[in-house]
Design a protein around this motif. Sequence first.
Motif, PDB file in Angstrom:
ATOM      1  N   THR A  56       0.825  -1.207   0.000  1.00  0.00           N
ATOM      2  CA  THR A  56       0.000   0.000   0.000  1.00  0.00           C
ATOM      3  C   THR A  56       0.860   1.258   0.000  1.00  0.00           C
ATOM      4  N   ALA A  57       1.920   1.255   0.818  1.00  0.00           N
ATOM      5  CA  ALA A  57       2.777   2.434   0.926  1.00  0.00           C
ATOM      6  C   ALA A  57       3.528   2.707  -0.372  1.00  0.00           C
ATOM      7  N   ARG A  58       3.734   1.681  -1.174  1.00  0.00           N
ATOM      8  CA  ARG A  58       4.501   1.858  -2.410  1.00  0.00           C
ATOM      9  C   ARG A  58       3.599   1.918  -3.641  1.00  0.00           C
ATOM     10  N   THR A  59       2.876   0.848  -3.902  1.00  0.00           N
ATOM     11  CA  THR A  59       2.130   0.737  -5.153  1.00  0.00           C
ATOM     12  C   THR A  59       0.870   1.596  -5.163  1.00  0.00           C
ATOM     13  N   VAL A  60       0.105   1.564  -4.075  1.00  0.00           N
ATOM     14  CA  VAL A  60      -1.121   2.375  -4.022  1.00  0.00           C
ATOM     15  C   VAL A  60      -0.772   3.859  -4.045  1.00  0.00           C
ATOM     16  N   LEU A  61       0.320   4.220  -3.376  1.00  0.00           N
ATOM     17  CA  LEU A  61       0.782   5.609  -3.418  1.00  0.00           C
ATOM     18  C   LEU A  61       1.073   6.040  -4.847  1.00  0.00           C
ATOM     19  N   ARG A  62       1.807   5.216  -5.574  1.00  0.00           N
ATOM     20  CA  ARG A  62       2.175   5.572  -6.945  1.00  0.00           C
ATOM     21  C   ARG A  62       0.949   5.679  -7.841  1.00  0.00           C
ATOM     22  N   LEU A  63      -0.026   4.813  -7.604  1.00  0.00           N
ATOM     23  CA  LEU A  63      -1.277   4.908  -8.358  1.00  0.00           C
ATOM     24  C   LEU A  63      -1.960   6.241  -8.075  1.00  0.00           C
ATOM     25  N   GLY A  64      -2.005   6.606  -6.801  1.00  0.00           N
ATOM     26  CA  GLY A  64      -2.653   7.868  -6.429  1.00  0.00           C
ATOM     27  C   GLY A  64      -1.970   9.074  -7.038  1.00  0.00           C
ATOM     28  N   VAL A  65      -0.649   9.086  -7.025  1.00  0.00           N
ATOM     29  CA  VAL A  65       0.083  10.216  -7.602  1.00  0.00           C
ATOM     30  C   VAL A  65      -0.096  10.261  -9.116  1.00  0.00           C
ATOM     31  N   ALA A  66      -0.036   9.105  -9.761  1.00  0.00           N
ATOM     32  CA  ALA A  66      -0.222   9.073 -11.215  1.00  0.00           C
ATOM     33  C   ALA A  66      -1.589   9.623 -11.603  1.00  0.00           C
ATOM     34  N   LYS A  74       7.006  18.746  -6.786  1.00  0.00           N
ATOM     35  CA  LYS A  74       7.697  17.537  -6.332  1.00  0.00           C
ATOM     36  C   LYS A  74       8.039  16.637  -7.518  1.00  0.00           C
ATOM     37  N   LEU A  75       7.133  16.501  -8.454  1.00  0.00           N
ATOM     38  CA  LEU A  75       7.385  15.632  -9.598  1.00  0.00           C
ATOM     39  C   LEU A  75       8.430  16.230 -10.542  1.00  0.00           C
ATOM     40  N   ILE A  76       8.589  17.544 -10.524  1.00  0.00           N
ATOM     41  CA  ILE A  76       9.717  18.143 -11.252  1.00  0.00           C
ATOM     42  C   ILE A  76      11.019  17.678 -10.608  1.00  0.00           C
ATOM     43  N   ARG A  77      11.036  17.655  -9.262  1.00  0.00           N
ATOM     44  CA  ARG A  77      12.222  17.152  -8.557  1.00  0.00           C
ATOM     45  C   ARG A  77      12.444  15.668  -8.837  1.00  0.00           C
ATOM     46  N   LEU A 105      13.507   6.844 -14.679  1.00  0.00           N
ATOM     47  CA  LEU A 105      12.306   7.642 -14.517  1.00  0.00           C
ATOM     48  C   LEU A 105      11.170   6.727 -14.068  1.00  0.00           C
ATOM     49  N   PRO A 106      10.704   6.847 -12.802  1.00  0.00           N
ATOM     50  CA  PRO A 106       9.675   5.933 -12.284  1.00  0.00           C
ATOM     51  C   PRO A 106       8.421   5.925 -13.141  1.00  0.00           C
ATOM     52  N   GLY A 107       7.773   4.761 -13.200  1.00  0.00           N
ATOM     53  CA  GLY A 107       6.581   4.610 -14.020  1.00  0.00           C
ATOM     54  C   GLY A 107       5.449   5.522 -13.613  1.00  0.00           C
ATOM     55  N   PHE A 108       5.303   5.790 -12.289  1.00  0.00           N
ATOM     56  CA  PHE A 108       4.189   6.635 -11.864  1.00  0.00           C
ATOM     57  C   PHE A 108       4.371   8.078 -12.340  1.00  0.00           C
ATOM     58  N   VAL A 109       5.628   8.505 -12.534  1.00  0.00           N
ATOM     59  CA  VAL A 109       5.876   9.838 -13.079  1.00  0.00           C
ATOM     60  C   VAL A 109       5.444   9.889 -14.537  1.00  0.00           C
ATOM     61  N   LEU A 110       5.760   8.829 -15.283  1.00  0.00           N
ATOM     62  CA  LEU A 110       5.332   8.765 -16.682  1.00  0.00           C
ATOM     63  C   LEU A 110       3.808   8.769 -16.777  1.00  0.00           C
ATOM     64  N   GLY A 111       3.148   8.038 -15.857  1.00  0.00           N
ATOM     65  CA  GLY A 111       1.689   8.023 -15.833  1.00  0.00           C
ATOM     66  C   GLY A 111       1.119   9.399 -15.533  1.00  0.00           C
ATOM     67  N   PHE A 112       1.703  10.078 -14.555  1.00  0.00           N
ATOM     68  CA  PHE A 112       1.276  11.432 -14.201  1.00  0.00           C
ATOM     69  C   PHE A 112       1.405  12.362 -15.401  1.00  0.00           C
ATOM     70  N   VAL A 113       2.562  12.326 -16.065  1.00  0.00           N
ATOM     71  CA  VAL A 113       2.815  13.199 -17.208  1.00  0.00           C
ATOM     72  C   VAL A 113       1.845  12.890 -18.351  1.00  0.00           C
TER      73      VAL A 113
END
Length: 337
Positions: A68-78, A222-225, A256-264
């Motif tokens: 949850t702390a890793r995968t669900v977080l990344r889903l939420g940010v994406a 943050k995602l720019i960082r 480049l993490p996958g959740f960043v690519l999803g967000f973009v």
Amino acid sequence: MLDTVTRAPSQIRLLFPGLITATLVGVTAQFLSEHYGAPAMLMALLLGLALNFLSEDGSRTAPGIAFTARTVLRLGVALLGVRISVEMLGALGPGLIALTVAGVGATILCGLALARLTGRDWRFGLLTGGSVAICGASAAMAISAILPRHEKSERDLVFTVLAVTVLSTVAMVVYPMISNALGFTAIESGVFLGGTIHDVAQVVGAGFSVGQEAGETATLVKLIRVSMLAPVVLIASLAIRAKGLAASEGARPPLLPGFVLGFVALAALNSMGLIPAELAEGAALLSRWALLISIAAVGIKTSLGKMLEVGPVAIGLLVVETLFIGSFVLTGLHLLD
């Protein structure tokens, strides 16, 4: 393929106790927020910290909490990408974007300088400086993968991950207070929080505890960082090779993490008007709950007691790096005002 399908039920049974625990903490936090006016994400984090024993090795809830702390977080940010557009990036302006990027570079140099002054290895300075400058634990693991191995590599990595998590937790509570005390606008608060706090989860929690616009701006900054992870790791790797040092063995994490690519990708689709309003609203709601639940899990995973097991000089180094990037961004905001 068949093997993956047959293993799915056992994986669900393994992850379910921790996932449902974090969900219940998130629901409780939302209840407290609605009835007592406290920020839901702050409540989720504090409730999680009180349940740290649920993430101990051997606990039935530990695997699900980690997931949850890793995968669900990344889903939420994406999924937050559906709320971001080119107009918001334009609202930051080139000055604030340059400030964010400059803060990353200056903090890494600060880490290297402090390591030299305190007699620490340059690898420790790059590891801690990079984790503070970019994205906390994720940056620490990525940078560790390209550093030459030595007898204290694992210890340094574990310490850095623990330290930046704890410092991010403290910053999540304290920095919004500083932002309010200084009378920052929503955008200024978002730049300050997103440009200084280490981990994505705590940036989101701190930003949205101030307000919706501040939360979205903090996440964008943050995602720019986070996106700086790719060039920093690449430059560090090239520098290490140029000096003839052997890089670490084994698989390296993606630059480049996958959740960043999803967000973009979602932000780009939203900027082009390709996401229907109803779908965007549903994704935003799902994102909010995913982030609330994942922040509860981050709190459960954080053990403040383990910080006592490391040396005071190492702790001081990370604290100074944290204060440096905070002061750098505050000074930049003052000069740009």
